[in-house]
Motif scaffolding. Structure first.
Motif, short mmCIF file in Angstrom:
data_model
loop_
_atom_site.label_atom_id
_atom_site.label_comp_id
_atom_site.label_asym_id
_atom_site.label_seq_id
_atom_site.Cartn_x
_atom_site.Cartn_y
_atom_site.Cartn_z
N GLY A 1 -7.25 -14.40 -15.70
CA GLY A 1 -5.93 -14.26 -15.07
C GLY A 1 -5.66 -12.86 -14.56
N GLU A 2 -6.72 -12.16 -14.15
CA GLU A 2 -6.54 -10.80 -13.66
C GLU A 2 -7.62 -10.46 -12.64
N PHE A 3 -7.37 -9.41 -11.87
CA PHE A 3 -8.31 -9.00 -10.83
C PHE A 3 -8.19 -7.49 -10.63
N LEU A 4 -9.14 -6.92 -9.88
CA LEU A 4 -9.18 -5.47 -9.68
C LEU A 4 -8.52 -5.09 -8.36
N VAL A 5 -7.80 -3.97 -8.38
CA VAL A 5 -7.16 -3.43 -7.19
C VAL A 5 -7.51 -1.96 -7.09
N GLN A 6 -7.91 -1.54 -5.91
CA GLN A 6 -8.24 -0.13 -5.69
C GLN A 6 -7.49 0.40 -4.49
N GLY A 7 -7.32 1.69 -4.43
CA GLY A 7 -6.65 2.33 -3.31
C GLY A 7 -5.21 2.70 -3.62
N ARG B 1 -2.49 2.93 -1.62
CA ARG B 1 -1.44 2.06 -1.08
C ARG B 1 -1.39 0.71 -1.79
N PRO B 2 -2.50 -0.03 -1.93
CA PRO B 2 -2.39 -1.32 -2.61
C PRO B 2 -1.83 -1.23 -4.02
N ILE B 3 -2.28 -0.24 -4.79
CA ILE B 3 -1.76 -0.11 -6.15
C ILE B 3 -0.28 0.24 -6.13
N SER B 4 0.10 1.14 -5.24
CA SER B 4 1.51 1.53 -5.15
C SER B 4 2.40 0.35 -4.76
N VAL B 5 1.94 -0.46 -3.78
CA VAL B 5 2.73 -1.62 -3.35
C VAL B 5 2.83 -2.64 -4.48
N ALA B 6 1.74 -2.82 -5.23
CA ALA B 6 1.78 -3.74 -6.37
C ALA B 6 2.83 -3.31 -7.39
N VAL B 7 2.86 -2.02 -7.70
CA VAL B 7 3.84 -1.51 -8.67
C VAL B 7 5.25 -1.61 -8.10
N ASP B 8 5.41 -1.26 -6.82
CA ASP B 8 6.73 -1.33 -6.18
C ASP B 8 7.32 -2.74 -6.27
N ASN B 9 6.44 -3.75 -6.19
CA ASN B 9 6.91 -5.13 -6.16
C ASN B 9 6.84 -5.81 -7.53
N GLY B 10 6.63 -5.03 -8.56
CA GLY B 10 6.74 -5.55 -9.92
C GLY B 10 5.58 -6.37 -10.42
N TRP B 11 4.40 -6.25 -9.80
CA TRP B 11 3.24 -6.99 -10.31
C TRP B 11 2.81 -6.38 -11.64
N PRO B 12 2.55 -7.20 -12.65
CA PRO B 12 2.15 -6.66 -13.95
C PRO B 12 0.77 -6.00 -13.90
N VAL B 13 0.72 -4.73 -14.22
CA VAL B 13 -0.54 -3.99 -14.28
C VAL B 13 -0.95 -3.91 -15.75
N ARG B 14 -2.10 -4.49 -16.07
CA ARG B 14 -2.54 -4.54 -17.46
C ARG B 14 -3.27 -3.27 -17.89
N THR B 15 -4.08 -2.72 -17.00
CA THR B 15 -4.88 -1.55 -17.33
C THR B 15 -5.03 -0.67 -16.11
N VAL B 16 -4.99 0.63 -16.32
CA VAL B 16 -5.30 1.59 -15.27
C VAL B 16 -6.53 2.37 -15.70
N ILE B 17 -7.55 2.34 -14.84
CA ILE B 17 -8.82 3.02 -15.13
C ILE B 17 -8.91 4.22 -14.18
N HIS B 18 -9.10 5.40 -14.75
CA HIS B 18 -9.18 6.59 -13.89
C HIS B 18 -10.46 7.37 -14.13
N ASP B 19 -10.77 8.23 -13.20
CA ASP B 19 -11.97 9.06 -13.24
C ASP B 19 -11.83 10.09 -14.36
N VAL C 1 -4.89 -5.97 -12.52
CA VAL C 1 -3.58 -6.54 -12.24
C VAL C 1 -3.57 -8.03 -12.61
N GLU C 2 -2.46 -8.48 -13.16
CA GLU C 2 -2.31 -9.88 -13.57
C GLU C 2 -2.05 -10.77 -12.36
N MET C 3 -2.72 -11.92 -12.33
CA MET C 3 -2.48 -12.90 -11.27
C MET C 3 -1.17 -13.64 -11.52
#
Length: 267
Positions: A28-34, A36-54, A97-99
């Motif tokens: 029930g989850e998928f990967l998002v990169q970039g 703009r896409p991550i920012s738009v997902a957060v702006d629109n309230g999509w549940p982010v389960r994990t953030v992986i950073h360098d 991000v959660e589907m």
């Protein structure tokens, strides 16, 4: 905060999401990169389960602000060579991000309704392009029907450039679920198919009414079932040596015409 520096079991699960639809679906989850896409997902309230950073470089201001906006999110620091396998080279952040549910009622139907159906698409990039165009021209949602490429395939997600998170995109098994949804709508919806042998040029059809636009498979076009269900079949007049348009290009052309007709000056 967890640190991942080897291809452990967790890394392998995330890596599988890049190519394995069934594993994405089960989790029930998928990967998002970039950015703009991550920012738009957060702006629109999509549940982010994990953030992986360098793990090898300081967080940028954007990444710091992202963590501030998601105070409870799981944080994972990952070695850059591993992170590059989950995202693009030099990616700073990848989000898990959660589907949302594949529920047609996520798509709101009002007096100016515009929806898009993509029937049995084979190319995830085309799905993403149509979602992007639908968002750009004011559609209320996109529906993908039948045996099709996946909305959450990384190529589809990337092609939307963030629009996936700005309007509902719903997957359904066949045309039947959509037709039933249309029939029980309180707002009468006109089902308009696109076909090179359509009965009328798209410019001559009234697209100011609530419309569900049908776009066919890249190779075979609309199924016989969808053609039968359509209230009208419209064509895009083309010239030159081209025999047809790419599905995403055709959808964009018709969506533009819908937006043009709905401008106050056009009415």
């Amino acid at each position: 905060m967890q640190r991942i520096s080897a291809r452990n079991a967790r890394f392998q699960v995330w890596q599988s999401y890049l190519t394995n639809r069934n594993k994405r679906q089960r989790a029930g989850e998928f990967l998002v990169q970039g950015v703009r896409p991550i920012s738009v997902a957060v702006d629109n309230g999509w549940p982010v389960r994990t953030v992986i950073h360098d793990a090898a470089r300081p967080l940028s201001r954007w990444a710091q602000e992202l963590y501030q906006r998601l105070p409870g999110v799981e944080r994972v620091a990952m070695e850059p060579e591993l992170l590059a396998e989950l995202g693009e080279k030099d990616a700073e952040v990848v989000a898990v991000v959660e589907m949302p549910p594949d529920d047609l009622d996520r798509i709101e139907v009002g007096p100016d309704f515009l929806g898009v159906v993509f029937d049995r698409p084979t190319g995830p990039g085309n799905i993403g392009s149509i979602i992007r165009s639908a968002d750009a021209f004011g559609a209320d949602g996109v529906i993908v029907t039948g045996h099709a490429a996946d909305v959450y395939d990384p190529k589809a997600v990337r092609a939307t450039t963030g629009s996936l998170f700005a309007l509902p995109a719903v997957r359904v098994p066949s045309h039947r679920e959509v037709i039933e949804w249309v029939r029980r709508s309180a707002v009468p919806i006109v089902v308009v198919g696109t076909d090179e042998h359509g009965d009328v040029d798209v410019f001559d059809f009234d697209l100011t009414q609530p419309v569900l636009l049908l776009v066919g498979n890249e190779t075979n076009g609309l199924s016989a079932a969808w053609k039968e269900a359509a209230d009208a079949l419209v064509r895009i007049p083309i010239t030159g040596s081209a025999s047809s348009l790419n599905a995403a290009n055709a959808a964009t052309a018709v969506l533009y015409e819908v937006a043009r007709q709905r401008q106050p000056s056009s009415r």
